[in-house]
Every structure is written in C-alpha cells, then in structure tokens.
Design an enzyme around this catalytic site. Structure first.
Site, short mmCIF file in Angstrom:
data_model
loop_
_atom_site.label_atom_id
_atom_site.label_comp_id
_atom_site.label_asym_id
_atom_site.label_seq_id
_atom_site.Cartn_x
_atom_site.Cartn_y
_atom_site.Cartn_z
N GLU A 248 -56.14 27.96 4.04
CA GLU A 248 -55.07 28.70 4.71
C GLU A 248 -53.73 27.99 4.60
OE1 GLU A 248 -56.39 25.84 7.95
OE2 GLU A 248 -57.18 26.74 6.12
N ASP A 447 -35.01 7.13 12.65
CA ASP A 447 -33.59 7.39 12.37
C ASP A 447 -32.81 6.08 12.40
OD1 ASP A 447 -34.00 10.18 12.26
OD2 ASP A 447 -33.84 10.34 14.43
#
Length: 592
Positions: A248, A447
């Site tokens: 899927e 980050d």
C-alpha cells in the site's frame, strides 16, 4: 459501501492500552515470553493444502475482511483497497475471521503488543485455523513476522507458530543502517503469484526485524531481499500469502500486488513491469511546509533561512499551493516519500479536528507512498482544556494516514536531559512513541546552524574542519541545535543530539541546516557527512538543494540514505523526475 460496524481495534481499545504507562513486557502475558530452548517446540498445525484453488465467495466478490488490531497507519491499506474497488468488513470477533472469504492482516507496530491483542481476544487461534484451512490470506509487514515461531523484539516473544523460524534484528555490524527503510529489490522465486507483475521494480520496506531463510522454512518462501544478508521478503503456500514490504506504500507496483491477491485469476501480463532495481535505492523526498496564512487558509509555504514571509510591504506568508493537491502531484511525479511539516501551532483545535489531520486523511486517499508528518508532536492542552499526551497525538496522526512522525524541539529536550543524567526515563515523547510503534516510525528533525571557531578546543562540542572558511578565516565550526523554528539556540551540538536520539529510540534523522535553507547552493556536505558517519540509522539530507547535481553530490560524498527538497519542487524549478534521471545517469540506484 463499507461496513458500518466498529472495527475490532475499537472494541479491544488497544489504542488506550498502548497509551498506558506500563511497559510492553509488563502489559503482555507471561506466556508470551519464551526461553530460547522452548522456542523450537512450538506446535505447528498447518497442513499442506490439497488444492490451490481460490475459495468462492459466499457473499460478495467486492468485500475484503480486514484485521485491524489498532496500532499504526491502517488507513493507507483501507484507502488502497477502496481505490481498487473493494469495500471493507472489519473483524469484530474470531468468527469474523473464520467466515472471511479473503482476509488481510496489515500488521503495524511492535511484535509483543500485537501478539498480546491477538491472544487476549481469541484472534490468534482463529487466525491459525483460517490459515490451516488454506483460506485466502495476505499478511503485511508485521502480519508476516507474526506467522513465525517467535521474535526477539521485546522478547523473545512467542508468535503464531505457522512458519518455522525466529524473527531477529538486522545485524548492524554488517555495515548496514537499521531500520531498513526505503525502496529495495526482490529476488522472486517460482509460483509467487501475487508478485508476478513486480519484475525488477522497487518496493517499500520499513522494519528493523526480519526472518532468515532456512531448510525448515524454504518451502514457504516466494521471494527474498538482500540487505546486508538475504532475508524473507514474502511467503506463499496455496492461498496463504504474506509480504515484509508495504504494497500500500509501494506506488503502482504495490497496488498490482494487492490487485493480484484480490483477483487471483487475473491473466499474467506479457512481461513484468519494467525496472532495473538491484539494491536499496537512494530516496528523493518532497517536503511541504504547511501553515495558515494571514487569511486563515492552510497553505504550503517555503522559507529563506526559516523566514516564510515575502520581503514586501504586505509581508504576507508565501503561498505556494494547497497541501493535498501538491502532495498528489508529487506522488504522480515520482516522489519516494512525502513529508509534511506543520509550522503552525494549531493548539486551539481538539485533536481530531487538527487541520493537519484532515490533510493526512485526504492525501492518503490517493497517495500510495510513505507520508511523514512533523511539528507539534508533544503534550498539549486544547482551547477547551482537554489534555493530550504526545503519544495520543502521534496515534491520531498514524490513524489518519501518517507512516512516520517527526519530532523536533521535544527531542532536543529529551537529548539534553539524557546527556545530563545518563538515564533513559522512558517518559519522553520520543521514547514512548518508539516503544509502542517501533523506532522505524520515529524521525528526529535536527535544525542546526553553523558556528565558526578558531580552534577545536574552543567549545565542548564536536568541532570539524569545514570546507568553506568562516567570515574571519575560521577553519573550524560546530553545529548548534536550535528549537522554536530556529529562533532559539541550545547548548547541544548536532553530533551530540544525533547520538543521543539514536540511543533514545529514533529510527531516522532528518538533518536540516539553517545556513543553507532556501539558498539553492547545495546541501551542507560537511554536516551531512559528520552525522551520517556517526550514527547507525538512516539520515535524510535537507536544506539547500537547487539543482539535480546537488542530489548526486550528497549521495556520492556522504552516507545519506535520502535527500529532501521543498522550494525547487514547489516552484517547478526542478522536476522530481529530472532529479531521478540525473541520479540514474550517475549510476546511483533510484526508484524510477
């Protein structure tokens, strides 16, 4: 129409069980945990089928029975089945299994809690009897692993005992990254049936544990895959099938696998789907930064060093399109994964009404590749005073169509505490979600920003010699982690954070760089190499892509498993297919 009865998952309330503070081992019956000596004595009742014919449906040829035990993303298989024209009957009782004309078991999450649910509800015995009678069955991912004698995950834990063998963890000492995440090739054997159309095409895997071929289980094996070693990627005996990969989530080739299970009498195509898959492919990921603009509309935007507002008098949020539409286009264009980054708080909404939840539900209807969602995966209280744990937030995202969740600021806090104390509390969102859903479902987004120094001893963090000197000729730098969208620096480096979150249960790292964000000058190779060489989990390079050459550069010079871009895809400056064609020309394995 889909059956309106409540699914089995809601009856057993497994989602609430997963949210409890007790550990998996404590919540599982003691009988599930076996000694290595007793594992080999599991009773196997499966009989060789007398006939390979498909049992005729006594109700409707367009109904599929689905065993959803309540963990992870099952919405995607539901959407794939509807896409193929089938309606779904959810299992509510063991009798529903025994009466099914065709049964799909999309196992997701961890082995122990899945077996716990199956045993407590009587589903395990019904499943074994259904398979023993050679009824049409398709297990997916964990739905394959549960068929074996036992698993080492959180155990040993006793399985259904249908197929001989122990499910063990991939051996990272073989030089591979664990989890095994991405698009890999199959070595298909004879009489695979549902794999007849796959050919040399990649399919999508995401798992840390696998079963190994042996003399005892060789008659079951219909395909293998190579990742450091050969492991079982699918089994078939009579009408009983199971696959380790996710059809899927494997695009059109995956839908063809489901179609062949649902329509076993389909004539074989003249030739398998074309492709040149030979090994694990490098992934090209499209990212959508999603937030509300000043008018309250949910839009895709893009930052310039994390600033998402136009440099004009109006100073409006950049609007690059609607997230669901763009995600659908990226799927058609060949993106290997799609990542949504929620950069708006949305804390006034009840959990079930969060805008990102709606985006996931709509996107997963027609997008059959993995979806990751990040931003806001933490404890919060909505406007009505209702409290939600980070585990509840993650569970809702998974149930709405997400395959992986990305944790940012919360992971930084957890890592800082872990480094300070040296103790895993098990209470952080990272640890809780990883424990319930497996580390392959958890991405940590880092980050960092580059901080130049004159000498490696200037700071107590990992310092490297950089390719491009600093403004004052500095030859060294460390990468300071930030939170709150890059606005707040923290006393921890990207190297230290990456090592800590791997220990705490992260299965993948999304590695950004504030200095490169939106610049289009290429990824920070120094940073990507540092992190990808330092951890044993996959690393996704992000920030800075401007041309196809930047993708080949990061794959050739570092050990990155994937590369992500946003703005160049949003603005149609570089088509995804152009990136893949370039990588193929450079002899870098990609999914085409």
């Amino acid at each position: 129409m889909e059956a309106t009865a409540a699914p089995f998952s809601s009856i057993v309330s497994s989602r609430q069980n997963f949210s409890s503070s007790s550990s998996i081992r404590a919540s599982s019956p003691a009988s599930l945990f076996l000694s290595q000596k007793s594992i080999g004595n599991v009773n196997r009742k499966f009989k060789s089928p007398r006939s390979l014919s498909v049992r005729a449906s006594s109700t409707s040829d367009s109904v599929v029975t689905l065993l959803d035990y309540g963990a992870g993303n099952v919405r995607s298989i539901r959407n794939a089945l509807r896409h193929l024209g089938f309606s779904i009957k959810d299992v509510q009782t063991p009798g529903d299994i025994l009466n099914a004309d065709r049964l799909i078991f999309p196992g997701v999450g961890a082995f122990a809690p899945a077996m716990d649910v199956l045993n407590r509800t009587g589903m395990a015995e019904a499943l074994c009897k259904y398979i023993e009678n050679d009824r049409p069955f398709l297990g997916i991912c964990l739905g394959l692993q549960l068929l074996f004698d036992s698993s080492e995950e959180n155990g040993p834990v006793k399985g259904l005992g249908v197929i001989p063998g122990i499910v063990g963890r991939f051996d990272a000492s073989a030089g591979i990254r664990v989890p095994h995440i991405g698009w890999n090739a199959l070595q298909v054997g004879k009489d695979s049936e549902i794999l007849d159309d796959v050919g040399n095409r990649h399919v999508y895997f995401v798992h840390s544990y696998r079963a190994i071929p042996s003399d005892e289980n060789k008659d079951w094996i219909s395909s293998t895959c190579n990742y450091g070693e050969s492991f079982i990627s699918s089994i078939r005996r009579g009408n009983v099938h199971a696959v380790q990969f996710h059809p899927e989530k494997s695009g059109e080739v995956g839908l063809s696998v489901l179609r062949r299970f649902l329509h076993p009498k389909l004539p074989a195509t003249q030739k398998p789907m074309e492709g040149k898959a030979s090994k694990l492919a490098k992934r090209v990921i499209a990212c959508l930064d999603v937030r509300t603009n000043d008018k309250g509309d949910l839009v895709v935007t893009k930052g310039d060093q994390y600033d998402v507002r136009e440099q004009s008098n109006e100073n409006e949020v950049r609007n690059l399109g609607k997230p669901v539409d763009l995600a659908g286009q990226y799927y058609k264009d060949g993106a290997d994964e799609i990542s949504f980054l929620n950069i708006t708080g949305f804390r006034d909404f009840p959990l079930g009404d969060l805008p990102m939840i709606q985006v996931l539900r709509q996107t997963s209807k027609n997008v059959f590749v993995p979806l990751t969602v990040g931003g806001g995966i933490r404890d919060f209280t909505d406007a009505s005073g209702r409290y939600y744990s980070s585990l509840e937030v993650a569970a809702e995202y998974f149930r709405s169509g997400a395959d992986k969740i990305s944790i940012g600021s919360d992971a930084v806090s957890a890592a800082e505490e872990f480094i300070k104390s040296g103790v895993k509390t098990g209470k952080s969102s990272l640890e809780q979600i990883s424990r319930v859903y497996g580390n392959q479902a958890v991405v940590v987004s880092i980050d960092p920003r580059r901080v130049y120094v004159n000498h490696p001893d200037d700071v107590p963090y990992k310092v490297i010699r950089v390719t491009n000197p600093g403004p004052n000729g500095e030859e060294y730098a460390w990468y300071q982690c930030t939170v709150s969208g890059g606005r707040e620096g923290r006393p921890i480096g990207a190297f230290e954070l990456a090592k800590a979150v791997e220990e705490l249960g992260a299965g993948e790292i999304l590695l950004n760089c504030i200095d490169c964000d939106g610049q289009g000058k290429g990824f920070d190779i120094d940073l990507v190499k540092l992190i990808s060489d330092s951890v044993g989990i996959p690393v996704i390079a992000s920030s800075g892509a401007g041309t196809p050459d930047h993708f080949s550069e990061v794959f050739e010079k570092t050990n990155a498993s994937a590369a992500l871009a946003a703005g160049i895809f949003h603005r149609k400056e570089v088509p995804i297919q152009s990136v893949k064609e370039h990588l193929q020309e450079e002899r870098i394995e990609v999914r085409i």
